[in-house]
Design a protein around this motif. Structure first.
Motif, PDB file in Angstrom:
ATOM      1  N   ALA A 140       0.814  -1.214   0.000  1.00 22.33           N
ATOM      2  CA  ALA A 140       0.000   0.000   0.000  1.00 22.33           C
ATOM      3  C   ALA A 140       0.843   1.257   0.000  1.00 22.33           C
ATOM      4  O   ALA A 140       0.314   2.370   0.081  1.00 22.33           O
ATOM      5  CB  ALA A 140      -0.928   0.006   1.225  1.00 22.33           C
ATOM      6  N   ALA A 141       2.175   1.109  -0.110  1.00 25.60           N
ATOM      7  CA  ALA A 141       3.074   2.268  -0.100  1.00 25.60           C
ATOM      8  C   ALA A 141       3.093   2.926  -1.467  1.00 25.60           C
ATOM      9  O   ALA A 141       3.045   2.246  -2.507  1.00 25.60           O
ATOM     10  CB  ALA A 141       4.476   1.825   0.286  1.00 25.60           C
ATOM     11  N   PRO A 142       3.187   4.254  -1.523  1.00 23.40           N
ATOM     12  CA  PRO A 142       3.265   4.929  -2.828  1.00 23.40           C
ATOM     13  C   PRO A 142       4.633   4.723  -3.467  1.00 23.40           C
ATOM     14  O   PRO A 142       5.571   4.218  -2.858  1.00 23.40           O
ATOM     15  CB  PRO A 142       3.017   6.397  -2.465  1.00 23.40           C
ATOM     16  CG  PRO A 142       3.497   6.514  -1.054  1.00 23.40           C
ATOM     17  CD  PRO A 142       3.184   5.204  -0.409  1.00 23.40           C
ATOM     18  N   ARG A 143       4.769   5.108  -4.727  1.00 21.33           N
ATOM     19  CA  ARG A 143       6.029   4.982  -5.455  1.00 21.33           C
ATOM     20  C   ARG A 143       7.088   5.883  -4.802  1.00 21.33           C
ATOM     21  O   ARG A 143       6.789   7.026  -4.429  1.00 21.33           O
ATOM     22  CB  ARG A 143       5.821   5.382  -6.914  1.00 21.33           C
ATOM     23  CG  ARG A 143       7.075   5.185  -7.789  1.00 21.33           C
ATOM     24  CD  ARG A 143       6.852   5.850  -9.135  1.00 21.33           C
ATOM     25  NE  ARG A 143       5.733   5.272  -9.846  1.00 21.33           N
ATOM     26  CZ  ARG A 143       5.791   4.188 -10.612  1.00 21.33           C
ATOM     27  NH1 ARG A 143       6.959   3.545 -10.730  1.00 21.33           N
ATOM     28  NH2 ARG A 143       4.740   3.739 -11.236  1.00 21.33           N
ATOM     29  N   PRO A 144       8.335   5.410  -4.658  1.00 18.97           N
ATOM     30  CA  PRO A 144       9.398   6.272  -4.109  1.00 18.97           C
ATOM     31  C   PRO A 144       9.594   7.512  -4.972  1.00 18.97           C
ATOM     32  O   PRO A 144       9.546   7.450  -6.207  1.00 18.97           O
ATOM     33  CB  PRO A 144      10.639   5.373  -4.127  1.00 18.97           C
ATOM     34  CG  PRO A 144      10.095   3.985  -4.148  1.00 18.97           C
ATOM     35  CD  PRO A 144       8.814   4.054  -4.924  1.00 18.97           C
ATOM     36  N   GLN A 145       9.833   8.646  -4.329  1.00 17.30           N
ATOM     37  CA  GLN A 145       9.988   9.916  -5.027  1.00 17.30           C
ATOM     38  C   GLN A 145      11.468  10.296  -5.094  1.00 17.30           C
ATOM     39  O   GLN A 145      12.233  10.071  -4.149  1.00 17.30           O
ATOM     40  CB  GLN A 145       9.199  11.022  -4.302  1.00 17.30           C
ATOM     41  CG  GLN A 145       7.711  10.739  -4.173  1.00 17.30           C
ATOM     42  CD  GLN A 145       7.021  10.759  -5.509  1.00 17.30           C
ATOM     43  OE1 GLN A 145       7.299  11.629  -6.343  1.00 17.30           O
ATOM     44  NE2 GLN A 145       6.113   9.805  -5.722  1.00 17.30           N
ATOM     45  N   GLN A 146      11.907  10.873  -6.215  1.00 18.06           N
ATOM     46  CA  GLN A 146      13.260  11.402  -6.395  1.00 18.06           C
ATOM     47  C   GLN A 146      13.174  12.910  -6.518  1.00 18.06           C
ATOM     48  O   GLN A 146      12.393  13.423  -7.314  1.00 18.06           O
ATOM     49  CB  GLN A 146      13.917  10.819  -7.640  1.00 18.06           C
ATOM     50  CG  GLN A 146      14.227   9.318  -7.530  1.00 18.06           C
ATOM     51  CD  GLN A 146      14.944   8.807  -8.747  1.00 18.06           C
ATOM     52  OE1 GLN A 146      14.972   9.475  -9.779  1.00 18.06           O
ATOM     53  NE2 GLN A 146      15.548   7.636  -8.643  1.00 18.06           N
ATOM     54  N   VAL A 147      14.016  13.602  -5.746  1.00 18.17           N
ATOM     55  CA  VAL A 147      14.017  15.068  -5.746  1.00 18.17           C
ATOM     56  C   VAL A 147      15.378  15.553  -6.210  1.00 18.17           C
ATOM     57  O   VAL A 147      16.412  15.186  -5.630  1.00 18.17           O
ATOM     58  CB  VAL A 147      13.698  15.620  -4.340  1.00 18.17           C
ATOM     59  CG1 VAL A 147      13.694  17.139  -4.363  1.00 18.17           C
ATOM     60  CG2 VAL A 147      12.360  15.088  -3.860  1.00 18.17           C
TER      61      VAL A 147
END
Length: 380
Positions: free
Chosen positions: A341-348
Motif C-alpha cells: 500500500a506504499a506509494p512509489r518512491p519519489q526522487q528530488v
C-alpha cells in the motif's frame, strides 16, 4: 278545555290543526329515535369490518352526541311547522329551526374533529407514548374553535345582524395582534406543522446545518435536542423548519462508499484480481449487499479502487463494526498476495545557486573530474 281552545284561537290556529301538529311531533320523535337506534347498530357492525372501520367508528362516536333532548326539540319544531302560524311567529320559528339544527351540526362537527384528529395523530404516531402532545391539543382546539365561530357568525346573520363590520373588526384586530406576536405565532404554527407533517419525532436523531442531536421534546415554541457531547440544544421551531433537517433514525439502509489505494508497482494481473477478492471478502457479511468494486484511478503515485456496498440495517454501530472487519480482511488479503500500500518512491533533484555551481566547477576542474556541474539526488 275552554282555555286551550281560547289559546289556539288567539294564535288563529284551529283545534284540528293543533291536533295534527301534535301527532306529527309524536310521530317524528318515534321515527327519528328508531332510525337513530338502527343507524347506531349498523355502524357498530361496520366498525368491526376492517374496510369500513375508521369511518364507521368516527360516525358512531359522533352520533353519540345526539341526545334525547335534541330529538325532542326537533320533533317539536316539526310539529310547529305544520301549524298555520301568523307573523311574527312564523319568522321566529324559522330562527328556532336554524338555531336547533345549527347547534346540533356544530356539536357533531365538534365531536368529529376531536375524534378524527386524535385518530389521525394516533395512526401516524411511531410509538404509543407519542400519541398526544401539546401541539396536537392546540390543533384540535383551533379546529373546534373555528367550528363554533362559524356557527356564531351564521346565527347572528340569520337573526338579521350585519356581521360584515364585525368580521372586518376581527380581521383588523387579528392583524394587529399577529404583528405584535409574529415570532411567537411563527413558532406556534411551526409546532403545528411538525405535529401534522412529522418531519421528526421524539427519539429521532436529527442533524441540521450547525448542530445535531436526539429530539427530547417538541413544544409550542421550541424543540429540545440532546447533543452527542451531552449538552441540551434549544432551538425555535420556526428556525428549525427553515433549515434542511436530516433525520438519521428513519434510514432504512446505509450506502457506503470508500476507496482503497495500492502501490502502482503492483503487477497488472494481480491488480485485476483485487476487485474479485474484494467482492468475496465483503460479500461474506450477511448484514450488507455488495454493489461494486472497480479500479478507478491509476497515476504515478498509486492505484485507487472504489468500493460500494449497502448496509441492510442502518444501525451506525453495526456499520462501524462491519467496516472494521472489512478493513482487517483487506489488510490480511494484501499481506497474503504481497500487495503493497506504499506509494512509489519519489526522487528530488536539488540544484545550487549559480555561485555555488561556479565553485563546484572549479573544484571539479582541479580534481580533473570530467563533469562541469555537480548535482545531488535524494531518494525517498
Amino acid at each position: 278545555m275552554n282555555n286551550i281552545h281560547h289559546f289556539f284561537s288567539s294564535l288563529q290556529i284551529s283545534l284540528p290543526n293543533a291536533l295534527f301538529a301534535i301527532g306529527a311531533a309524536v310521530l317524528s320523535y318515534v321515527l327519528m329515535h328508531g332510525a337513530l337506534v338502527l343507524f347506531r347498530r349498523r355502524l357498530g357492525r361496520l366498525s368491526e369490518e376492517r374496510q369500513h372501520r375508521t369511518i364507521a367508528q368516527v360516525l358512531r362516536k359522533t352520533l353519540a352526541r345526539t341526545g334525547t333532548l335534541a330529538i325532542f326539540a326537533t320533533a317539536v319544531l316539526i310539529g310547529l311547522s305544520v301549524l298555520e302560524l301568523p307573523e311574527p311567529w312564523n319568522t321566529r320559528l324559522s330562527h328556532l329551526w336554524f338555531f336547533t339544527l345549527g347547534i346540533q351540526i356544530a356539536m357533531f362537527l365538534h365531536r368529529a374533529v376531536k375524534i378524527g384528529a386524535r385518530r389521525y395523530f394516533t395512526t401516524h404516531a411511531r410509538s404509543s407514548d407519542q400519541q398526544v402532545t401539546v401541539a396536537h391539543t392546540v390543533v384540535i382546539w383551533l379546529l373546534q374553535t373555528t367550528v363554533w365561530v362559524v356557527f356564531l357568525l351564521a346565527m347572528l346573520s340569520n337573526l338579521g345582524i350585519n356581521v360584515t363590520t364585525f368580521i372586518a373588526s376581527l380581521g383588523i384586530g387579528g392583524v394587529a395582534i399577529a404583528l405584535a406576536v409574529q415570532n411567537i405565532l411563527g413558532d406556534l404554527f411551526a409546532s403545528m406543522s411538525i405535529a401534522v407533517d412529522k418531519p421528526f419525532e421524539v427519539g429521532d436523531f436529527v442533524a441540521v446545518d450547525k448542530f445535531s442531536g436526539t429530539v427530547e421534546h417538541v413544544g409550542l415554541k421550541t424543540t429540545r435536542l440532546r447533543a452527542l457531547s451531552g449538552e441540551q440544544i434549544v432551538v425555535a421551531n420556526a428556525e428549525l423548519l427553515r433549515q434542511t433537517v436530516f433525520n438519521y433514525k428513519r434510514m432504512s439502509t446505509r450506502r457506503i462508499v470508500f476507496t482503497l489505494r495500492a502501490s502502482p508497482e503492483t503487477p497488472p494481473a494481480l491488480a485485476g484480481k483485487v476487485p474479485e477478492l474484494l467482492r468475496a471478502l465483503i460479500g461474506k457479511h450477511a448484514q450488507l449487499r455488495f454493489d461494486r468494486a472497480h479500479l478507478k484511478t491509476v497515476d504515478q503515485n498509486w492505484i485507487e479502487y472504489e468500493i460500494v456496498y449497502t448496509m441492510l440495517d442502518a444501525n451506525y454501530d453495526l456499520y462501524m463494526d462491519t467496516q472494521q472487519a472489512i478493513n482487517l480482511d483487506i489488510l490480511q488479503m494484501f499481506a497474503d498476495h504481497g500487495i503493497s500500500a506504499a506509494p512509489r518512491p519519489q526522487q528530488v533533484l536539488m540544484q545550487g545557486s549559480l555561485h555555488e555551481a561556479g565553485a563546484a566547477d572549479g573544484a571539479a576542474a582541479n580534481e580533473q573530474v570530467p563533469d562541469t556541474r555537480r548535482t545531488r539526488f535524494l531518494n525517498h
